[in-house]
Enzyme design. Structure first.
Site, short mmCIF file in Angstrom:
data_model
loop_
_atom_site.label_atom_id
_atom_site.label_comp_id
_atom_site.label_asym_id
_atom_site.label_seq_id
_atom_site.Cartn_x
_atom_site.Cartn_y
_atom_site.Cartn_z
N LYS A 23 0.86 -1.18 0.00
CA LYS A 23 0.00 0.00 0.00
C LYS A 23 0.90 1.23 0.00
O LYS A 23 1.69 1.44 0.92
CB LYS A 23 -0.92 -0.02 1.22
CG LYS A 23 -1.98 1.08 1.22
CD LYS A 23 -1.48 2.32 1.91
CE LYS A 23 -2.49 3.44 1.84
NZ LYS A 23 -1.92 4.76 2.20
N GLU B 186 9.57 1.39 10.78
CA GLU B 186 10.60 2.43 10.63
C GLU B 186 9.88 3.76 10.69
O GLU B 186 9.17 4.14 9.75
CB GLU B 186 11.36 2.25 9.32
CG GLU B 186 12.67 3.03 9.26
CD GLU B 186 12.51 4.38 8.58
OE1 GLU B 186 12.30 5.38 9.32
OE2 GLU B 186 12.58 4.45 7.35
N CYS C 53 13.05 11.19 7.34
CA CYS C 53 12.85 10.72 8.71
C CYS C 53 14.11 10.81 9.55
O CYS C 53 14.04 10.98 10.77
CB CYS C 53 12.32 9.29 8.71
SG CYS C 53 13.36 8.13 7.79
N GLU D 20 9.04 16.53 15.33
CA GLU D 20 9.55 16.23 13.99
C GLU D 20 8.87 17.17 13.00
O GLU D 20 7.68 17.02 12.70
CB GLU D 20 9.29 14.77 13.62
CG GLU D 20 9.91 14.40 12.28
CD GLU D 20 9.66 12.95 11.88
OE1 GLU D 20 10.51 12.38 11.19
OE2 GLU D 20 8.63 12.39 12.28
#
Length: 380
Positions: free
Chosen positions: A72, A148, A182, A279
């Site tokens: 996906k 992750e 990331c 973040e």
């Protein structure tokens, strides 16, 4: 880059006939061996920031271990993976081996996480969604999960470093892919004696970035993914100013077309500020100062994340000490964002668990079966 995607696939393909078990010298009159078997159907869920790369990172070890996959892809960037599926069909993959699914997370993503016939999920994305996927696994068939997730990675610059090397590494570590990464090194800690010099040089370098059409070879700073992400970034910039950080450059939208945010550098950043804990996933650099090694280790580790980190120094004893102390899955020394296909990638703490790339990734996509056979007598 295309060559990197090819290397990921080629390296994983090279492991396809090397995923082996062991013969075990067990007690008693038995012959014992293990074998690695495919887990079966694997669900993969990938983000929008590196759409082709993330698809290849997931597909390669899954297929190398003999599994089938339902992948996906992010609703913002489905086209590259769909085209990859077309190529897979052209080169002869049997029907049903590679299945690409486009759709939204709460529907298509959750269907994968909860499906009783999917035995493993590999997810790359936010920590918030990663927790939902693990929860779904626990509420259904206890499928194995690797995650992750997000990061707020520290980049530590000691005063004995090669300053130009550190500037280049820190600049690339944050502004690569316009901060939509990331493992971005967004928490930069610079030793006090070189702090002002570092900030000055970094601002100069940030202001040299060329914003514009990403298909123009002269451009090295493109747009954010969409208006939602742009507004989030601009909101956090306002938060940084309101909480007392010094805006050195940038800090606003570029132009009135597209979702461009100017390369932004904050100095005098304190660890409690939102820009230092959240973040941001955008081109916003936070530069803080520190006095000594013990202090910066404690501050660098004071985060819920643990995806990556970096150290810039020429002192080998200091390098070994700091890299051992940092709670992060990948630590660079005098470099940033150097990712080889032979090296594992993944995080500590709420940056997830499990590893992509390298031999380490293969262990997530097989079941280990132990076979014990009674024998009349051992002859060795």
């Amino acid at each position: 880059k295309q060559w990197y995607q090819r290397r990921v696939a080629i390296t994983a393909g090279g492991w396809a006939d090397k995923v082996q078990g062991k013969t075990i010298p067990a007690d008693g009159s038995t012959f014992v061996y293990t074998k690695h078997e495919p887990v079966g159907v694997v669900g993969g869920i990938t983000p929008w920031n590196f759409p082709l790369l993330m698809a290849v990172w997931k597909l390669s070890p899954i297929l190398a271990c003999g599994n089938t996959v339902v992948l996906k892809v992010a609703e913002q960037t489905p086209l590259t993976a769909l085209y990859l599926a077309k190529l897979a069909k052209e080169v002869g993959f049997p029907p049903g081996v590679i299945n690409i699914l486009s759709g939204y997370g709460p529907t298509a993503g959750e269907a994968i996480a909860r499906h009783p016939n999917i035995n493993k999920v590999g997810f790359t994305g936010s920590t918030e969604v990663g927790k939902l996927i693990q929860q779904a696994s626990g509420e259904t068939n206890l499928k194995r999960v690797t995650l992750e997730l997000g990061g707020k990675s520290p980049n530590i610059i000691f005063d004995d470093c090669d300053l130009d090397q550190a500037i280049a590494g820190a600049h690339m570590g944050l502004f690569f892919n316009v901060g939509q990464c990331c493992c971005a090194g967004s928490r930069i800690y610079v030793q006090e004696s070189i702090y002002e010099k570092f900030v000055k040089k970094m601002v100069e370098k940030a202001e040299q970035r060329v914003l514009g059409d990403p298909f123009d070879p002269k451009t090295n700073h493109g747009p954010q993914i969409d208006d939602v992400q742009m507004e989030k970034i601009l909101g956090l910039i306002e938060s940084g100013k309101a909480q007392g950080a010094t805006l050195e450059t940038g800090g606003q939208r570029f132009g009135d077309k597209g979702y461009f945010v100017k390369p932004t550098v904050f100095s005098n950043v304190q660890d409690h500020m939102d820009i230092s804990t959240t973040e941001i996933f955008g081109p916003v650099m936070q530069v803080a100062s520190f006095k000594d090694t013990d202090e910066v280790i404690e501050r660098a580790n004071n985060t819920e994340y643990g995806l990556a980190a970096a150290v810039f120094s020429k002192n080998i004893d200091r390098i070994h000490h700091v890299t051992s102390a940092l709670k992060a899955g990948h630590v660079w020394v005098n470099a940033y964002n150097v990712l080889s296909v032979q090296s594992p990638f993944g995080g500590y703490k709420q940056s997830g668990f499990g590893r992509d790339l390298s031999e380490y990734a293969l262990s997530h996509y097989t079941e280990v079966k132990c076979v014990t056979t009674a024998i009349p007598q051992k002859n060795s």
